[in-house]
Motif scaffolding. Structure first.
Motif, PDB file in Angstrom:
ATOM      1  N   HIS A 188     -15.992  10.608  -7.430  1.00  0.00           N
ATOM      2  CA  HIS A 188     -15.642  11.949  -7.899  1.00  0.00           C
ATOM      3  C   HIS A 188     -16.059  12.976  -6.849  1.00  0.00           C
ATOM      4  O   HIS A 188     -17.215  13.008  -6.426  1.00  0.00           O
ATOM      5  N   ARG A 189     -15.108  13.810  -6.417  1.00  0.00           N
ATOM      6  CA  ARG A 189     -15.392  14.821  -5.405  1.00  0.00           C
ATOM      7  C   ARG A 189     -14.541  16.066  -5.660  1.00  0.00           C
ATOM      8  O   ARG A 189     -13.618  16.060  -6.465  1.00  0.00           O
ATOM      9  N   TRP A 190     -14.874  17.140  -4.931  1.00  0.00           N
ATOM     10  CA  TRP A 190     -14.046  18.339  -4.867  1.00  0.00           C
ATOM     11  C   TRP A 190     -13.535  18.465  -3.439  1.00  0.00           C
ATOM     12  O   TRP A 190     -14.222  18.084  -2.480  1.00  0.00           O
ATOM     13  N   GLY A 191     -12.334  19.007  -3.264  1.00  0.00           N
ATOM     14  CA  GLY A 191     -11.796  19.181  -1.922  1.00  0.00           C
ATOM     15  C   GLY A 191     -10.632  20.142  -1.914  1.00  0.00           C
ATOM     16  O   GLY A 191     -10.182  20.620  -2.957  1.00  0.00           O
ATOM     17  N   TRP A 192     -10.121  20.412  -0.710  1.00  0.00           N
ATOM     18  CA  TRP A 192      -9.015  21.362  -0.574  1.00  0.00           C
ATOM     19  C   TRP A 192      -7.716  20.691  -0.145  1.00  0.00           C
ATOM     20  O   TRP A 192      -6.642  21.274  -0.276  1.00  0.00           O
ATOM     21  N   GLY A 193      -7.782  19.459   0.385  1.00  0.00           N
ATOM     22  CA  GLY A 193      -6.569  18.805   0.859  1.00  0.00           C
ATOM     23  C   GLY A 193      -6.549  17.323   0.544  1.00  0.00           C
ATOM     24  O   GLY A 193      -7.584  16.697   0.297  1.00  0.00           O
ATOM     25  N   SER A 194      -5.349  16.753   0.573  1.00  0.00           N
ATOM     26  CA  SER A 194      -5.179  15.334   0.285  1.00  0.00           C
ATOM     27  C   SER A 194      -5.445  14.492   1.528  1.00  0.00           C
ATOM     28  O   SER A 194      -5.292  14.958   2.659  1.00  0.00           O
ATOM     29  N   PHE A 195      -5.837  13.243   1.324  1.00  0.00           N
ATOM     30  CA  PHE A 195      -6.022  12.283   2.408  1.00  0.00           C
ATOM     31  C   PHE A 195      -5.948  10.886   1.802  1.00  0.00           C
ATOM     32  O   PHE A 195      -5.861  10.728   0.579  1.00  0.00           O
ATOM     33  N   THR A 196      -5.978   9.875   2.648  1.00  0.00           N
ATOM     34  CA  THR A 196      -5.874   8.493   2.183  1.00  0.00           C
ATOM     35  C   THR A 196      -7.249   7.870   2.016  1.00  0.00           C
ATOM     36  O   THR A 196      -8.052   7.861   2.956  1.00  0.00           O
ATOM     37  N   VAL A 197      -7.516   7.380   0.823  1.00  0.00           N
ATOM     38  CA  VAL A 197      -8.753   6.660   0.536  1.00  0.00           C
ATOM     39  C   VAL A 197      -8.502   5.176   0.806  1.00  0.00           C
ATOM     40  O   VAL A 197      -7.534   4.601   0.302  1.00  0.00           O
ATOM     41  N   LYS A 198      -9.360   4.578   1.612  1.00  0.00           N
ATOM     42  CA  LYS A 198      -9.229   3.158   1.939  1.00  0.00           C
ATOM     43  C   LYS A 198     -10.309   2.386   1.184  1.00  0.00           C
ATOM     44  O   LYS A 198     -11.483   2.754   1.213  1.00  0.00           O
ATOM     45  N   ALA A 199      -9.906   1.316   0.511  1.00  0.00           N
ATOM     46  CA  ALA A 199     -10.855   0.509  -0.259  1.00  0.00           C
ATOM     47  C   ALA A 199     -10.743  -0.953   0.148  1.00  0.00           C
ATOM     48  O   ALA A 199      -9.657  -1.539   0.093  1.00  0.00           O
ATOM     49  N   ASN A 200     -11.861  -1.540   0.576  1.00  0.00           N
ATOM     50  CA  ASN A 200     -11.942  -2.977   0.807  1.00  0.00           C
ATOM     51  C   ASN A 200     -12.509  -3.615  -0.458  1.00  0.00           C
ATOM     52  O   ASN A 200     -13.651  -3.342  -0.839  1.00  0.00           O
ATOM     53  N   VAL A 201     -11.711  -4.453  -1.097  1.00  0.00           N
ATOM     54  CA  VAL A 201     -12.112  -5.092  -2.347  1.00  0.00           C
ATOM     55  C   VAL A 201     -12.594  -6.500  -2.023  1.00  0.00           C
ATOM     56  O   VAL A 201     -11.830  -7.325  -1.509  1.00  0.00           O
ATOM     57  N   VAL A 202     -13.870  -6.773  -2.320  1.00  0.00           N
ATOM     58  CA  VAL A 202     -14.505  -8.031  -1.931  1.00  0.00           C
ATOM     59  C   VAL A 202     -14.709  -8.902  -3.170  1.00  0.00           C
ATOM     60  O   VAL A 202     -15.314  -8.467  -4.156  1.00  0.00           O
ATOM     61  N   LEU A 203     -14.224 -10.136  -3.100  1.00  0.00           N
ATOM     62  CA  LEU A 203     -14.387 -11.082  -4.201  1.00  0.00           C
ATOM     63  C   LEU A 203     -15.714 -11.818  -4.113  1.00  0.00           C
ATOM     64  O   LEU A 203     -16.262 -12.029  -3.029  1.00  0.00           O
ATOM     65  N   LYS A 204     -16.216 -12.226  -5.257  1.00  0.00           N
ATOM     66  CA  LYS A 204     -17.403 -13.066  -5.290  1.00  0.00           C
ATOM     67  C   LYS A 204     -17.058 -14.465  -4.778  1.00  0.00           C
ATOM     68  O   LYS A 204     -15.914 -14.918  -4.866  1.00  0.00           O
ATOM     69  N   GLU A 205     -18.060 -15.140  -4.232  1.00  0.00           N
ATOM     70  CA  GLU A 205     -17.858 -16.530  -3.843  1.00  0.00           C
ATOM     71  C   GLU A 205     -17.657 -17.366  -5.105  1.00  0.00           C
ATOM     72  O   GLU A 205     -18.269 -17.094  -6.134  1.00  0.00           O
ATOM     73  N   PRO A 206     -16.811 -18.390  -5.053  1.00  0.00           N
ATOM     74  CA  PRO A 206     -16.027 -18.891  -3.915  1.00  0.00           C
ATOM     75  C   PRO A 206     -14.567 -18.453  -3.981  1.00  0.00           C
ATOM     76  O   PRO A 206     -13.686 -19.181  -3.548  1.00  0.00           O
ATOM     77  N   TYR A 207     -14.300 -17.263  -4.536  1.00  0.00           N
ATOM     78  CA  TYR A 207     -12.918 -16.836  -4.740  1.00  0.00           C
ATOM     79  C   TYR A 207     -12.301 -16.271  -3.467  1.00  0.00           C
ATOM     80  O   TYR A 207     -12.986 -15.726  -2.605  1.00  0.00           O
ATOM     81  N   SER A 208     -10.969 -16.391  -3.401  1.00  0.00           N
ATOM     82  CA  SER A 208     -10.210 -15.902  -2.256  1.00  0.00           C
ATOM     83  C   SER A 208      -8.929 -15.248  -2.751  1.00  0.00           C
ATOM     84  O   SER A 208      -8.325 -15.703  -3.727  1.00  0.00           O
ATOM     85  N   TRP A 209      -8.512 -14.167  -2.076  1.00  0.00           N
ATOM     86  CA  TRP A 209      -7.210 -13.577  -2.360  1.00  0.00           C
ATOM     87  C   TRP A 209      -6.122 -14.491  -1.812  1.00  0.00           C
ATOM     88  O   TRP A 209      -6.240 -15.019  -0.709  1.00  0.00           O
ATOM     89  N   ILE A 210      -5.062 -14.668  -2.571  1.00  0.00           N
ATOM     90  CA  ILE A 210      -3.919 -15.450  -2.111  1.00  0.00           C
ATOM     91  C   ILE A 210      -2.864 -14.478  -1.605  1.00  0.00           C
ATOM     92  O   ILE A 210      -2.372 -13.638  -2.350  1.00  0.00           O
TER      93      ILE A 210
END
Length: 270
Positions: A188-210
């Motif tokens: 949650h933030r306040w701001g004056w302009g738009s930008f791109t939020v980048k999120a690295n989603v990390v899985l618990k072991e031993p799961y993997s994204w397919i």
């Protein structure tokens, strides 16, 4: 004691993949009917895109931990090779259970045993739905240009599989990088302009994204999701349907994996 006579199964009630009585039948958009497990196996090996951005047409309350990847993942139909998805045919399921009570119960026991074996093998595929987006309102009482009150969020149907979410904001924010280790995954933030939020989603072991780009034997615990903040109305959100799988680590692997960049999510007004 006399044996119970075998139930004669009509040809139309036989799965074209496993050649057994249809169990938990699903119907494709091209009107072919298969067992849910057969469609799941087929979609897992033939899906052209394991990650499908789409317009949001569900609420978080609609999420289910029993989401089946095969029902929502696009794949070429095993019968006609048309790109399709499949949906449960509950009417047919009820009819089959009533028409062949003994055989359907046998199939149920077989499917439970198969699912347990797959889960224990370390190669079971599971589905996950992800919502990503932002809420927004105008703060007209703000004394400076930071009039946009926004909350970025990432929510999923299987939060128990998420180790952490690493969020990168614009460099003007302090701190610009955040690590969220438990839901709700929100900033949650306040701001004056738009930008791109980048999120690295990390899985618990031993799961993997397919994904289409990674080997079935190589664990890939990190994917990257980009979301451009929307200051229209109350905000926007998008949906992703994904697959994860348990992967046994190679003892010679250093455990590092490059994030998989996913495309921007298609937005829809909240």
């Amino acid at each position: 004691m006399a044996e119970t006579p075998a139930e004669a199964i009509a040809h139309d009630d036989v799965c074209p993949i496993c050649h057994l009585l249809l169990f938990d039948p699903v119907r494709t958009r091209c009107n072919h009917i298969l067992c849910a497990s057969c469609m799941a196996q087929w979609a897992d090996t033939t899906a052209l895109s394991n990650i499908i951005p789409s317009r949001l047409d569900l609420n978080l309350s609609d999420f289910s931990p029993d989401y089946v990847a095969a029902i929502h993942a696009e794949a070429n139909c095993p019968m006609c090779r048309t790109l399709t998805t499949a949906s449960p045919d509950t009417t047919l399921k009820t009819a089959l259970a009533q028409r062949y009570p003994l055989t359907y119960e046998e199939r149920r026991v077989e499917e439970l045993a198969l699912r347990a074996a797959v889960a224990g093998s370390g190669h079971g595929t599971e589905g996950m739905v992800i919502l990503i987006g932002n809420k927004h309102r105008i703060d007209r009482a703000a004394e400076n240009r930071n009039t946009h009150d926004w909350t970025w969020f990432l929510r999923c149907s299987r939060p128990d599989l998420i180790e952490e979410v690493r969020v990168s904001l614009h460099d003007s924010f302090r701190p610009p990088q955040l690590t969220l280790r438990a839901p709700p995954f929100e900033v949650h933030r306040w701001g004056w302009g738009s930008f791109t939020v980048k999120a690295n989603v990390v899985l618990k072991e031993p799961y993997s994204w397919i994904t289409d780009g990674n080997s079935a034997a190589t664990r890939n615990p990190v994917i990257t999701l980009d979301w451009t903040l929307s200051f229209e109305g109350r905000g926007n959100q998008g949906r992703v349907r994904a697959k994860v799988r348990k992967i046994l680590e190679d003892p010679h692997d250093d455990g590092r994996a490059s994030p998989v960049a996913w495309p921007h999510m298609e937005a829809d007004h909240v």
